[in-house]
Design a protein around this motif. Sequence first.
Motif, PDB file in Angstrom:
ATOM      1  N   THR A  78       0.771  -1.223   0.253  1.00 19.08           N
ATOM      2  CA  THR A  78       0.194   0.070   0.077  1.00 19.08           C
ATOM      3  C   THR A  78       0.791   1.335   0.041  1.00 19.08           C
ATOM      4  O   THR A  78       2.204   1.271   0.239  1.00 19.08           O
ATOM      5  CB  THR A  78      -1.076   0.078   1.219  1.00 19.08           C
ATOM      6  N   TYR A  80       0.747   3.434   2.196  1.00 21.93           N
ATOM      7  CA  TYR A  80       1.024   3.890   3.519  1.00 21.93           C
ATOM      8  C   TYR A  80       2.265   3.004   3.866  1.00 21.93           C
ATOM      9  O   TYR A  80       3.214   3.635   4.473  1.00 21.93           O
ATOM     10  CB  TYR A  80      -0.113   3.720   4.477  1.00 21.93           C
ATOM     11  N   THR A 110      -0.931  10.944   1.949  1.00 23.07           N
ATOM     12  CA  THR A 110      -1.273   9.730   2.637  1.00 23.07           C
ATOM     13  C   THR A 110      -2.685   9.772   3.030  1.00 23.07           C
ATOM     14  O   THR A 110      -3.544   8.786   2.518  1.00 23.07           O
ATOM     15  CB  THR A 110      -0.433   9.087   3.959  1.00 23.07           C
ATOM     16  N   THR A 114      -6.516   7.218   0.188  1.00 24.55           N
ATOM     17  CA  THR A 114      -7.256   6.170   0.940  1.00 24.55           C
ATOM     18  C   THR A 114      -8.613   6.271   0.330  1.00 24.55           C
ATOM     19  O   THR A 114      -8.997   6.855  -0.362  1.00 24.55           O
ATOM     20  CB  THR A 114      -7.502   6.811   2.349  1.00 24.55           C
ATOM     21  N   LYS A 118     -14.156   3.033   2.665  1.00 25.35           N
ATOM     22  CA  LYS A 118     -13.765   2.268   3.628  1.00 25.35           C
ATOM     23  C   LYS A 118     -14.602   2.756   5.089  1.00 25.35           C
ATOM     24  O   LYS A 118     -14.487   3.836   5.326  1.00 25.35           O
ATOM     25  CB  LYS A 118     -12.394   2.132   3.846  1.00 25.35           C
ATOM     26  N   ARG A 121     -13.921   5.246   8.979  1.00 23.53           N
ATOM     27  CA  ARG A 121     -12.823   6.323   8.620  1.00 23.53           C
ATOM     28  C   ARG A 121     -12.744   7.327   9.871  1.00 23.53           C
ATOM     29  O   ARG A 121     -13.731   8.053  10.239  1.00 23.53           O
ATOM     30  CB  ARG A 121     -13.003   7.130   7.422  1.00 23.53           C
ATOM     31  N   LEU A 156      -5.986   3.037   8.732  1.00 27.69           N
ATOM     32  CA  LEU A 156      -5.119   3.492   7.506  1.00 27.69           C
ATOM     33  C   LEU A 156      -4.340   2.305   6.667  1.00 27.69           C
ATOM     34  O   LEU A 156      -4.194   2.117   5.679  1.00 27.69           O
ATOM     35  CB  LEU A 156      -4.007   4.417   7.857  1.00 27.69           C
ATOM     36  N   ALA A 159      -7.139   1.001   4.524  1.00 26.79           N
ATOM     37  CA  ALA A 159      -7.717   1.683   3.596  1.00 26.79           C
ATOM     38  C   ALA A 159      -6.902   2.309   2.604  1.00 26.79           C
ATOM     39  O   ALA A 159      -7.179   3.005   1.575  1.00 26.79           O
ATOM     40  CB  ALA A 159      -8.574   2.749   4.395  1.00 26.79           C
ATOM     41  N   SER A 160      -5.357   2.296   2.620  1.00 31.40           N
ATOM     42  CA  SER A 160      -4.583   2.858   1.861  1.00 31.40           C
ATOM     43  C   SER A 160      -4.543   2.090   0.324  1.00 31.40           C
ATOM     44  O   SER A 160      -4.571   1.049   0.539  1.00 31.40           O
ATOM     45  CB  SER A 160      -3.268   2.784   2.806  1.00 31.40           C
TER      46      SER A 160
END
Length: 478
Positions: A78, A80, A110, A114, A118, A121, A156, A159-160
């Motif tokens: 990802t 991140y 970053t 995302t 998702k 959050r 994160l 979700a990244s």
Amino acid sequence: MKSYEVQIWEIGKRADRKARPWRVRWAVSGQRFEDMFRTKALAHSFRAELVQAANAGEPFDPATGRPVSEARTKNPTTWYAHSRAYVEMKWPRAAAKTRRSVVEALTSITVTLTRPSKRGRPTDALLREALYLYGLNPRRWSEEIPGDHAAALAWLETASVPVVELDSPAVVRRVLDSLCVRLDGKSAAASTVQRKRATFYNVLGYAVELELIASNPVDRVQWTAPEVAQSIDRRVVANPAQVATLLEAVKSLGKRADKVTAFFGCLYYAGMRPSEAADLRREDCDLAGRCADCGADFDDLAAVKPSRSCKHEKIEHRWGRLVLAGTSPRAGSHWTDDGGSHERRGLKHRGRAETRTVPIPPRLVELLCAHVENHGVGPDGRFFRGLHGGPLSESVYDRWWKLAREKALTESQVGSPLVRRPYDLRHAAASLWLNAGVPPTEVARRLGHGVAVLLRVYANCIDGGDDTMNDKIGDALG
């Protein structure tokens, strides 16, 4: 490791296999591979993909036998995770302020990269705080992360977006456009946009190096960053009389303010950067002068003591010299190796052990001698210190400078750009030297600049020749 040595055989059928009898065989750098399929059509489709990749000149991975592009699309790294890898790689050799700058840029990027759908959050403010304090700071990866920040970073991680998705120009453009907007919705400064874009470009370049993507996608996007002003606004430049009045105003604010009078003098009379002046040490200075009573010459006035024959009360200050060896910029305790707010480093744009010698006029020699006499120096020889003896803070000298401007300048001048920041004293020094006829090579050497940068930055501040040019134009007009 990549290879272009690929051999692909015709499809075969194995009679001993009923479930998946159709076989595709190929070799990469002499290493043989095969895959089995349920139908001949599926085998033909797979073989066609291999042939297409080979014919297109795409490299293959000898370990898996598959085209490199296929390995990239299956890579789950990802943005991140890749950002953390980039920061970890850069951290050991980066200056503290560079570390902070990179993390600030990556924090903004970053949060943008995302998946909006998702669930769960956290707020953008919490995500930014968690990234800035913990997620992208290798110094704090071993610390226990507070619950809300830990939850934000856990969200994160899932979700990244994958790095491979940044191979899309649309995604890259979305990131670049986001860099142009501040948190309050206003336009970001052009210098900030360019700095963050450079970080984004470099992180993607590292992804290319790790073979996560084939090429840097920023190069394929027709997007132009806002122009950054290259030259100094000449309205910030003060003349010698104005600077002298400002320094007297600082001194008149009291003893605590007077501790930075010579600091401001270093910025103007020696053209020093604030971080260089903040690190100035007693051993860096040759403060020359002469006793008017006995005629004795001294290389170091600050060390002169009365003798039996003469008390040396009437001193004529002469040109001295500073040998600058380091800087002490403030970066913040999160970013330095020792946890201090300031980081001592070598001179800007120079090797770690290089020095820069700057001649200083009698007026600055006088200011520095007075500082030693009235305020002394620190145990480590530093001239300028904070209220409690630590490194001199920007907030301290900025406050005294603001008060001095209000006291020394007219109301209209206070509202103007005239020496609004202490750094503008350095600009005033460069402008004064250039207009005095000092060769640009020498001005650049004293400032620690390159000549090309010097002339580009101070082009608007060089006077002379206007009347001659106006007369020529007037004569042409008749």
